[in-house]
Design an enzyme around this catalytic site. Structure first.
Site, PDB file in Angstrom:
ATOM      1  N   THR A  46      -9.984  -8.133  14.280  1.00  0.00           N
ATOM      2  CA  THR A  46     -11.136  -7.617  15.021  1.00  0.00           C
ATOM      3  C   THR A  46     -10.845  -6.268  15.653  1.00  0.00           C
ATOM      4  O   THR A  46     -11.729  -5.414  15.751  1.00  0.00           O
ATOM      5  CB  THR A  46     -11.561  -8.628  16.106  1.00  0.00           C
ATOM      6  OG1 THR A  46     -11.952  -9.851  15.481  1.00  0.00           O
ATOM      7  CG2 THR A  46     -12.728  -8.109  16.931  1.00  0.00           C
ATOM      8  N   TYR A  60     -19.326  -8.979  11.933  1.00  0.00           N
ATOM      9  CA  TYR A  60     -18.672  -7.701  11.649  1.00  0.00           C
ATOM     10  C   TYR A  60     -17.609  -7.934  10.581  1.00  0.00           C
ATOM     11  O   TYR A  60     -17.299  -9.071  10.227  1.00  0.00           O
ATOM     12  CB  TYR A  60     -18.041  -7.111  12.918  1.00  0.00           C
ATOM     13  CG  TYR A  60     -17.061  -8.035  13.597  1.00  0.00           C
ATOM     14  CD1 TYR A  60     -15.714  -8.057  13.234  1.00  0.00           C
ATOM     15  CD2 TYR A  60     -17.486  -8.912  14.589  1.00  0.00           C
ATOM     16  CE1 TYR A  60     -14.819  -8.917  13.838  1.00  0.00           C
ATOM     17  CE2 TYR A  60     -16.594  -9.784  15.201  1.00  0.00           C
ATOM     18  CZ  TYR A  60     -15.266  -9.778  14.827  1.00  0.00           C
ATOM     19  OH  TYR A  60     -14.374 -10.641  15.425  1.00  0.00           O
ATOM     20  N   SER A  93      -7.263 -12.290  10.337  1.00  0.00           N
ATOM     21  CA  SER A  93      -6.004 -13.048  10.414  1.00  0.00           C
ATOM     22  C   SER A  93      -6.123 -14.461   9.868  1.00  0.00           C
ATOM     23  O   SER A  93      -5.111 -15.114   9.605  1.00  0.00           O
ATOM     24  CB  SER A  93      -5.489 -13.080  11.855  1.00  0.00           C
ATOM     25  OG  SER A  93      -6.363 -13.789  12.708  1.00  0.00           O
ATOM     26  N   THR A 126      -7.117 -12.076  16.189  1.00  0.00           N
ATOM     27  CA  THR A 126      -6.809 -13.078  17.216  1.00  0.00           C
ATOM     28  C   THR A 126      -6.853 -14.514  16.708  1.00  0.00           C
ATOM     29  O   THR A 126      -6.295 -15.406  17.347  1.00  0.00           O
ATOM     30  CB  THR A 126      -7.778 -12.952  18.411  1.00  0.00           C
ATOM     31  OG1 THR A 126      -9.127 -13.113  17.953  1.00  0.00           O
ATOM     32  CG2 THR A 126      -7.627 -11.594  19.085  1.00  0.00           C
ATOM     33  N   ASP A 127      -7.517 -14.766  15.569  1.00  0.00           N
ATOM     34  CA  ASP A 127      -7.665 -16.148  15.106  1.00  0.00           C
ATOM     35  C   ASP A 127      -6.320 -16.831  14.879  1.00  0.00           C
ATOM     36  O   ASP A 127      -6.151 -18.012  15.185  1.00  0.00           O
ATOM     37  CB  ASP A 127      -8.499 -16.197  13.825  1.00  0.00           C
ATOM     38  CG  ASP A 127      -9.981 -16.011  14.100  1.00  0.00           C
ATOM     39  OD1 ASP A 127     -10.361 -15.975  15.288  1.00  0.00           O
ATOM     40  OD2 ASP A 127     -10.761 -15.891  13.138  1.00  0.00           O
ATOM     41  N   LYS A 199      -4.782 -19.214  21.975  1.00  0.00           N
ATOM     42  CA  LYS A 199      -6.184 -18.800  22.071  1.00  0.00           C
ATOM     43  C   LYS A 199      -7.024 -19.996  22.498  1.00  0.00           C
ATOM     44  O   LYS A 199      -6.966 -21.056  21.887  1.00  0.00           O
ATOM     45  CB  LYS A 199      -6.674 -18.258  20.725  1.00  0.00           C
ATOM     46  CG  LYS A 199      -8.072 -17.657  20.765  1.00  0.00           C
ATOM     47  CD  LYS A 199      -8.447 -17.037  19.423  1.00  0.00           C
ATOM     48  CE  LYS A 199      -9.825 -16.391  19.484  1.00  0.00           C
ATOM     49  NZ  LYS A 199     -10.192 -15.753  18.200  1.00  0.00           N
ATOM     50  N   GLU A 312      -3.554 -28.845  26.133  1.00  0.00           N
ATOM     51  CA  GLU A 312      -2.200 -28.765  26.665  1.00  0.00           C
ATOM     52  C   GLU A 312      -1.663 -30.177  26.855  1.00  0.00           C
ATOM     53  O   GLU A 312      -2.381 -31.154  26.752  1.00  0.00           O
ATOM     54  CB  GLU A 312      -2.175 -27.996  27.984  1.00  0.00           C
ATOM     55  CG  GLU A 312      -3.107 -28.549  29.052  1.00  0.00           C
ATOM     56  CD  GLU A 312      -3.129 -27.694  30.298  1.00  0.00           C
ATOM     57  OE1 GLU A 312      -2.052 -27.240  30.714  1.00  0.00           O
ATOM     58  OE2 GLU A 312      -4.208 -27.480  30.855  1.00  0.00           O
TER      59      GLU A 312
END
Length: 356
Positions: A46, A60, A93, A126-127, A199, A312
């Site tokens: 991105t 995009y 990615s 970022t993926d 992420k 988490e």
């Protein structure tokens, strides 16, 4: 006479070429011996994405802008470091493969071996950014700063976060305060350890978090401020990838009600050399699923790591296989792939993931 004319013509051509060269030189940034040297490896994503409208932040094309344009868009970088840009790939990615990441790691190893290189920045989608960052953290043994950076808005968007993130990443990679901290993740002014950063949101700018581990620091006015002295995450090891040509396939299986127990068996039949389970709760897997897992471990010597599908948490050692402890499935996967590549036995892998 003709000789004189020819000589004059050659002189004029040379003069024009010299003027062109001088103009080109005037546009380029001269090397500043007082600034650190930072190499930026571009992978796409991105941060290098383009849309048809400055209002578009969802639809995009990632990986549309080359590294030269990314650097040109942030002139202030030139006051922080001497930049060497290297285009490795240029794609979203989600399409990167372990082969791409292995290639990147070897390029970085060669670069940090150069005494005049102070730090490394990787621009990345970022993926799957956290996966690449984890791989680098496990394979690049250097005190030099390595910073993985991305963006949540394409370069064409109003308020695009990429330019500031890139500027901050170069600032972090240029700072002596960043030495000895392993691979770092930098977005939205926060500095995190690649070992723990993940992420958490597919849309918002403030998406990368380290949960219980917390951020290592923040960036203010292009100055990194760290909350702690450099430290090594518990359980972190380094793998030598010099002789690794190809990484083994390791699949992640997701736990859910009514799980098909044969999925694990199918993954192995399709070539998986190891499995990571995104288990329910701490390390819960269905009873019939565990029967299949037990058979795979016993009959095929397949290492199976139990992680968690929760955002988490701690994967306990009450599971049938190897608990990932605090590592999420995608981070545990790369650790398992590297362990298999390095010839670790199942007992060795158990020790690798255990927290002493």
């Amino acid at each position: 006479m003709w000789g004189f004319i020819v000589t004059c013509g050659i002189f004029l051509v040379l003069l024009c070429q010299l003027r062109l060269l001088s103009k080109r030189k005037s546009k380029s940034t001269p090397y500043n011996a007082l600034l650190p040297n930072v190499t930026v490896f571009a992978m796409g994503g991105t941060i290098a994405g383009c849309a048809n409208s400055s209002l578009e932040i969802v639809n995009y094309i990632p990986g549309s802008v080359g590294i030269e344009k990314l650097i040109e868009a942030v002139p202030a970088i030139k006051a922080i470091a001497n930049i060497n840009g290297v285009q490795v790939t240029n794609m979203g990615s989600e399409n990167l493969t372990p082969a791409d990441v292995l290639k990147l790691a070897k390029l970085i190893l060669a670069e940090v071996a150069k005494p005049n290189v102070h730090g490394i920045v990787i621009t990345h989608g970022t993926d799957s950014l956290e996966e690449t960052a984890m791989f680098l953290d496990l394979t690049i043994s250097t005190a030099k700063p390595i910073v993985v950076v991305g963006a949540m808005r394409p370069s064409t968007a109003i308020g695009a976060d990429g330019p500031m993130n890139l500027l901050n990443a170069v600032a972090v990679a240029s700072s002596n305060q960043s030495m000895g901290r392993g691979t770092l993740v930098l977005l939205n002014d926060r500095i995190g350890s690649a070992f723990y950063t993940t992420k958490t949101n597919g849309n918002t700018l403030d998406t990368f978090k380290s949960y219980e581990a917390g951020s290592l620091g923040i960036v203010l006015n292009q100055k990194p401020f760290y909350f702690f002295s450099p430290a090594v995450p518990t359980g972190k090891v380094f793998f030598d990838i010099y002789n690794i040509k190809q990484l083994p396939r390791v699949d992640i299986l997701y736990g859910y009600q009514g799980l098909n127990p044969k999925l694990a068996e199918s993954a192995v039949h399709l070539g998986a050399k190891g499995l990571v389970l995104a288990a329910m709760g701490a390390t819960s897997w269905t009873d019939d699923g565990n029967e299949v897992i037990s058979s795979l471990i016993r009959e095929h010597n397949i290492p199976v790591v139990y992680s968690h599908r929760t955002a988490e948490g701690y994967s306990s050692n009450s599971c049938l296989g190897i608990p990932s402890y605090f590592l999420n499935p995608q981070k545990a996967r790369y650790m398992l792939m590297l362990a298999i590549s390095s010839g670790y036995s199942i007992r060795d892998i158990e020790g690798l993931f255990s927290i002493k």
